[in-house]
Design an enzyme around this catalytic site. Structure first.
Site, PDB file in Angstrom:
ATOM      1  N   GLY A 109      11.351   0.222 -12.262  1.00 20.59           N
ATOM      2  CA  GLY A 109      11.419   1.072 -11.079  1.00 20.59           C
ATOM      3  C   GLY A 109      12.415   0.571 -10.048  1.00 20.59           C
TER       4      GLY A 109
ATOM      5  CG  PHE B 169      11.038   2.191  -0.687  1.00 21.06           C
ATOM      6  CD1 PHE B 169      11.939   1.912   0.332  1.00 21.06           C
ATOM      7  CD2 PHE B 169      10.718   3.511  -0.926  1.00 21.06           C
ATOM      8  CE1 PHE B 169      12.504   2.919   1.087  1.00 21.06           C
ATOM      9  CE2 PHE B 169      11.269   4.542  -0.178  1.00 21.06           C
ATOM     10  CZ  PHE B 169      12.163   4.239   0.830  1.00 21.06           C
TER      11      PHE B 169
ATOM     12  CB  VAL C 126       9.053   1.759 -18.891  1.00 23.18           C
ATOM     13  CG1 VAL C 126       7.915   0.941 -19.476  1.00 23.18           C
ATOM     14  CG2 VAL C 126      10.249   0.882 -18.572  1.00 23.18           C
TER      15      VAL C 126
ATOM     16  CD  GLU D  56       7.462  13.311   7.735  1.00 23.21           C
ATOM     17  OE1 GLU D  56       7.358  12.349   8.490  1.00 23.21           O
ATOM     18  OE2 GLU D  56       7.923  13.231   6.588  1.00 23.21           O
TER      19      GLU D  56
ATOM     20  CG  ASP E  44       3.565   4.722  -3.672  1.00 19.96           C
ATOM     21  OD1 ASP E  44       3.387   3.949  -2.711  1.00 19.96           O
ATOM     22  OD2 ASP E  44       4.111   5.830  -3.560  1.00 19.96           O
TER      23      ASP E  44
ATOM     24  CB  ALA F 257       8.722   2.854   2.257  1.00 16.45           C
TER      25      ALA F 257
HETATM   26  C1  LIG Z   1       7.960  13.255   0.109  1.00 15.12           C
HETATM   27  C2  LIG Z   1       7.554  11.857   0.455  1.00 15.12           C
HETATM   28  C3  LIG Z   1       7.609  11.424   1.769  1.00 15.12           C
HETATM   29  C4  LIG Z   1       7.271  10.119   2.103  1.00 15.12           C
HETATM   30  N1  LIG Z   1       7.363   9.716   3.409  1.00 15.12           N
HETATM   31  C5  LIG Z   1       7.122   8.420   3.719  1.00 15.12           C
HETATM   32  C6  LIG Z   1       7.316   7.943   5.043  1.00 15.12           C
HETATM   33  O1  LIG Z   1       7.684   8.706   5.943  1.00 15.12           O
HETATM   34  N2  LIG Z   1       7.099   6.621   5.288  1.00 15.12           N
HETATM   35  C7  LIG Z   1       6.701   5.760   4.309  1.00 15.12           C
HETATM   36  O2  LIG Z   1       6.570   4.564   4.572  1.00 15.12           O
HETATM   37  N3  LIG Z   1       6.485   6.184   3.056  1.00 15.12           N
HETATM   38  C8  LIG Z   1       6.692   7.487   2.736  1.00 15.12           C
HETATM   39  N4  LIG Z   1       6.486   7.926   1.450  1.00 15.12           N
HETATM   40  C9  LIG Z   1       5.908   6.998   0.472  1.00 15.12           C
HETATM   41  C10 LIG Z   1       6.950   6.041  -0.055  1.00 15.12           C
HETATM   42  O3  LIG Z   1       8.097   6.746  -0.471  1.00 15.12           O
HETATM   43  C11 LIG Z   1       6.328   5.264  -1.187  1.00 15.12           C
HETATM   44  O4  LIG Z   1       5.225   4.561  -0.702  1.00 15.12           O
HETATM   45  C12 LIG Z   1       7.325   4.289  -1.802  1.00 15.12           C
HETATM   46  O5  LIG Z   1       8.400   5.000  -2.353  1.00 15.12           O
HETATM   47  C13 LIG Z   1       6.644   3.441  -2.872  1.00 15.12           C
HETATM   48  O6  LIG Z   1       7.596   2.573  -3.430  1.00 15.12           O
HETATM   49  P1  LIG Z   1       7.484   2.169  -4.968  1.00 15.12           P
HETATM   50  O7  LIG Z   1       8.554   1.161  -5.191  1.00 15.12           O
HETATM   51  O8  LIG Z   1       6.096   1.843  -5.305  1.00 15.12           O
HETATM   52  O9  LIG Z   1       7.813   3.499  -5.769  1.00 15.12           O
HETATM   53  P2  LIG Z   1       9.057   4.487  -5.687  1.00 15.12           P
HETATM   54  O10 LIG Z   1       9.870   4.260  -4.472  1.00 15.12           O
HETATM   55  O11 LIG Z   1       8.476   5.844  -5.904  1.00 15.12           O
HETATM   56  O12 LIG Z   1       9.945   4.079  -6.938  1.00 15.12           O
HETATM   57  C14 LIG Z   1       9.490   4.216  -8.247  1.00 15.12           C
HETATM   58  C15 LIG Z   1      10.709   4.199  -9.138  1.00 15.12           C
HETATM   59  O13 LIG Z   1      10.274   4.060 -10.473  1.00 15.12           O
HETATM   60  C16 LIG Z   1      11.010   4.913 -11.303  1.00 15.12           C
HETATM   61  N5  LIG Z   1      10.155   5.200 -12.456  1.00 15.12           N
HETATM   62  C17 LIG Z   1       9.003   5.872 -12.487  1.00 15.12           C
HETATM   63  N6  LIG Z   1       8.486   5.884 -13.704  1.00 15.12           N
HETATM   64  C18 LIG Z   1       9.332   5.197 -14.493  1.00 15.12           C
HETATM   65  C19 LIG Z   1       9.347   4.870 -15.861  1.00 15.12           C
HETATM   66  N7  LIG Z   1       8.369   5.250 -16.682  1.00 15.12           N
HETATM   67  N8  LIG Z   1      10.389   4.150 -16.349  1.00 15.12           N
HETATM   68  C20 LIG Z   1      11.398   3.763 -15.526  1.00 15.12           C
HETATM   69  N9  LIG Z   1      11.438   4.066 -14.212  1.00 15.12           N
HETATM   70  C21 LIG Z   1      10.408   4.748 -13.712  1.00 15.12           C
HETATM   71  C22 LIG Z   1      11.287   6.127 -10.442  1.00 15.12           C
HETATM   72  O14 LIG Z   1      12.423   6.836 -10.924  1.00 15.12           O
HETATM   73  C23 LIG Z   1      11.519   5.483  -9.085  1.00 15.12           C
HETATM   74  O15 LIG Z   1      12.879   5.178  -8.883  1.00 15.12           O
HETATM   75  C24 LIG Z   1       6.829   9.234   1.090  1.00 15.12           C
HETATM   76  C25 LIG Z   1       6.739   9.681  -0.228  1.00 15.12           C
HETATM   77  C26 LIG Z   1       7.109  10.981  -0.552  1.00 15.12           C
HETATM   78  C27 LIG Z   1       7.029  11.452  -1.985  1.00 15.12           C
END
Ligand SMILES: Cc1cc2nc3c(=O)[nH]c(=O)nc-3n(C[C@H](O)[C@H](O)[C@H](O)COP(=O)(O)OP(=O)(O)OC[C@H]3O[C@@H](n4cnc5c(N)ncnc54)[C@H](O)[C@@H]3O)c2cc1C
Length: 438
Positions: A13, A16, A81, A173, A302, A318
Site C-alpha cells: 500500500g 498515507f 496483493v 463535505e 485503516d 490519515a
Molecule cells: C473520501 C475520503 C475522505 C477522507 N477525508 C479525510 C480527512 O479529511 N482527514 C483524514 O485524516 N482522513 C480522511 N480520510 C481517511 C484517510 O484517507 C485514511 O484514514 C487514510 O488514507 C488511511 O491510510 P492507509 O495508509 O491506511 O490507507 P490508504 O491511504 O487508503 O492507502 C492504501 C493503499 O493501498 C493500496 N492497496 C489496497 N489494496 C491493495 C492490494 N491488495 N495490493 C496492493 N495495494 C493495495 C491502495 O491502492 C492504496 O494506495 C478520508 C478518506 C476518504 C475515502
C-alpha cells in the site's frame, strides 16, 4: 553490513501509512519493496473536490515512483496483493508472483462497507479512488445536462435531486460541495431550471451527523449545511437501494445521483492473515502494531484496529496511519528495539479533527478547542495544502481555491464519457451501457 544481510521490508500500500513508513526508512540499512495496485499515492481527504469538479485528479494524486525517485533503497512495484503466506514469508500478487519479506507492513487501507448489501454498490458508489471521483463527477454533470433538456417538471425533478448517504466527515463535505454546485456555482449556465428546484439530501441512520464530534459542533454543521440548502435527514436508516431510488423507513427519494459515504470495512487482504478481526474486518493488532502471533508482520492505518491510551479505538484518519508509519520505521531502524522481547508500544497523538462544509465554512475540534465557520475553514485549508505531496500540487490547489473563493466557479466540469443517443438516462444500468459503448 553486506547487501545479503540487509533486511527485506515489504510494504503493501502506497497510501498515507505505507508512504510514510518507506520515507522514514530513507537512510536505513534495509531494502524496501513498496507494492500498490495503482501507480499513485492519493490524497483521499480532497477526493470529494475532484468529485465535485473543483480540482483535477492530478492535483491530489502523485505517482508513487516519483515520490521515491531519489530514495535508493525503495523499489516500487505496481501489483495487487491477494494473499500473505505467513509461514513462507511471502506475499502473492494476482499474477501469482511471490515477493519474499523479512518484515511485512500491511498498509492496504479500507473499502466501502454496504453492510451485507453488496448489490447497492452499483447504484450508490462510494468515494475511494480517482475513478470513483470521476464517475461521481460525471453523474452529477450528466444529470444537470439531462435536467436541462427535459420539459416535464415531474420527470426533470429526479435529475435535480442529489442524495449523499452517511453523515460522517466525507458525507458532510460531499453534501456541502454538491449543494454549492446545485444551488450556486453553475446555475446561471442552465436555462431550464432554477437553483431552488435542486434538492440535496444528506441521509444519516444515526441520531446525528458528525457523531465523532461534540454534539454542539454536529448541530453547527447541520445549521451550516441547511444554510447551503442541504436537507439533513437524521435518524433514518436506508432500507433498500435500487437504480435511481433510495428507500427510507417512511419514504422514497428518487435520484440517479446517489453517493455512499456510510462506513468502511477492511481490505480483503486482511482475511488472509492469521489474526482476529473486529466487526468491520480490521486486524486486531498488538500494541506495537504487529500481529499477536507473528512479530514480523505489522498492520497499520485503516486496515488495523488499535486502541489509544484511553482505551478508545483509533480513528480511521490519515494522521493515525502516518504516525504509525513513522513509529514502525523507527522500530525497524533500531535492531535492538525490534528484537526486544517486549517492544515499546505505539502511542497515538490526537491533534484534532475537522470537516469542511462548502466554500468557506468548517467545524474543527483541536484537542478540545472547538471552532466553526470561516476560521475553522481557513485552518482546514492551510493544513490540507501543507499535507499535499509536491510543491506543484500545493501551489495549484491554492490557486484553484483562491479562484473558486473569489469567483464561485468550478474549473473541472468535463464530461469525458460520451453517452450515445438513447443512453443519457442516468439509471445505473443504462449508465453502464453507455460506458461499455463509449
Ligand atoms: C473520501 C475520503 C475522505 C477522507 N477525508 C479525510 C480527512 O479529511 N482527514 C483524514 O485524516 N482522513 C480522511 N480520510 C481517511 C484517510 O484517507 C485514511 O484514514 C487514510 O488514507 C488511511 O491510510 P492507509 O495508509 O491506511 O490507507 P490508504 O491511504 O487508503 O492507502 C492504501 C493503499 O493501498 C493500496 N492497496 C489496497 N489494496 C491493495 C492490494 N491488495 N495490493 C496492493 N495495494 C493495495 C491502495 O491502492 C492504496 O494506495 C478520508 C478518506 C476518504 C475515502
Amino acid at each position: 553490513m553486506s547487501t545479503e544481510t540487509r533486511r527485506k521490508v515489504v510494504i503493501i500500500g502506497g497510501g498515507f501509512g505505507g508512504v510514510k513508513t518507506a520515507k522514514m526508512l530513507a537512510k536505513a540499512n534495509v531494502d524496501i519493496t513498496l507494492i500498490d495496485k495503482t501507480n499513485h499515492h492519493l490524497f483521499q481527504p480532497l477526493l470529494y473536490q475532484v468529485a465535485t469538479a473543483a480540482l483535477s485528479p492530478g492535483d491530489i494524486a502523485v505517482p508513487i515512483r516519483g515520490i521515491f525517485s531519489k530514495q535508493n533503497n525503495v523499489k516500487v512495484l505496481m501489483g495487487e496483493v491477494v494473499e500473505v503466506q505467513e509461514s513462507a514469508k511471502v506475499v502473492r500478487l494476482n499474477d501469482d508472483r511471490l515477493i519474499p519479506f523479512d518484515t511485512l507492513v500491511v498498509a492496504c487501507g479500507a473499502r466501502y462497507n454496504y453492510f451485507g448489501n453488496g448489490a447497492w454498490e452499483k447504484h450508490a458508489p462510494g468515494l475511494k479512488t480517482v475513478s470513483d471521483a470521476l464517475n461521481i463527477r460525471e453523474r452529477i454533470l450528466l444529470s444537470l445536462e439531462k435536467a436541462d433538456q427535459i420539459d416535464s417538471p415531474e420527470e426533470r425533478q429526479k435529475y435535480l435531486n442529489f442524495v449523499v448517504i452517511g453523515g460522517g466527515p466525507t458525507g458532510v463535505e460531499m453534501a456541502g460541495a454538491i449543494a454549492e454546485i446545485a444551488k450556486r456555482n453553475m446555475m446561471r449556465d442552465y436555462n431550464n431550471f432554477s437553483p431552488d428546484q435542486t434538492h440535496v439530501y444528506l441521509v444519516e441512520a444515526g441520531p446525528r451527523i458528525l457523531n465523532g464530534y461534540d454534539e454542539d459542533l454536529s448541530d453547527k454543521a447541520v445549521g451550516m449545511l441547511e444554510e447551503l440548502g442541504v436537507e439533513v435527514i437524521q435518524n433514518k436508516p436506508v432500507t433498500h437501494i435500487e437504480a435511481g431510488k433510495i428507500f427510507l423507513e417512511d419514504g422514497v427519494l428518487e435520484s440517479p445521483n446517489i453517493v455512499w459515504a456510510a462506513g468502511v470495512e477492511a481490505n480483503p487482504v486482511i482475511r488472509t492473515l492469521d489474526v482476529e478481526t473486529d466487526r468491520v474486518g480490521r486486524a486486531i493488532v498488538a500494541p506495537d502494531m504487529s500481529l499477536p502471533r507473528h512479530r514480523d508482520i505489522f498492520v497499520i492505518g485503516d486496515a488495523a484496529y488499535a486502541e489509544d491510551d484511553n482505551g478508545k479505538p483509533m480513528p480511521a484518519l490519515a494522521p493515525v496511519a502516518m504516525q504509525q508509519g513513522k513509529y514502525l520505521a523507527k522500530l525497524i531502524k533500531n535492531p535492538a528495539a525490534y528484537d526486544a522481547a517486549e517492544r515499546e508500544p505505539f502511542h497515538y497523538l490526537d491533534k484534532g479533527s475537522m470537516a469542511t462544509i462548502g466554500r468557506a465554512r468548517a467545524v474543527a475540534d483541536i484537542r478540545g478547542f472547538k471552532l466553526s465557520g470561516f476560521i475553522a475553514w481557513a485552518m482546514w485549508s492551510v493544513i490540507h495544502i501543507l499535507f499535499l505531496i509536491g510543491f506543484r500540487n500545493r501551489l495549484h490547489v491554492f490557486v484553484e481555491w483562491m479562484w473558486h473563493y473569489f469567483t464561485y466557479k468550478r474549473g473541472v466540469r468535463l464530461i469525458t464519457q460520451r453517452p450515445t443517443k438513447s443512453e443519457t438516462e442516468l439509471d445505473v444500468d443504462e449508465g453502464e451501457a453507455f460506458r461499455k459503448g463509449a
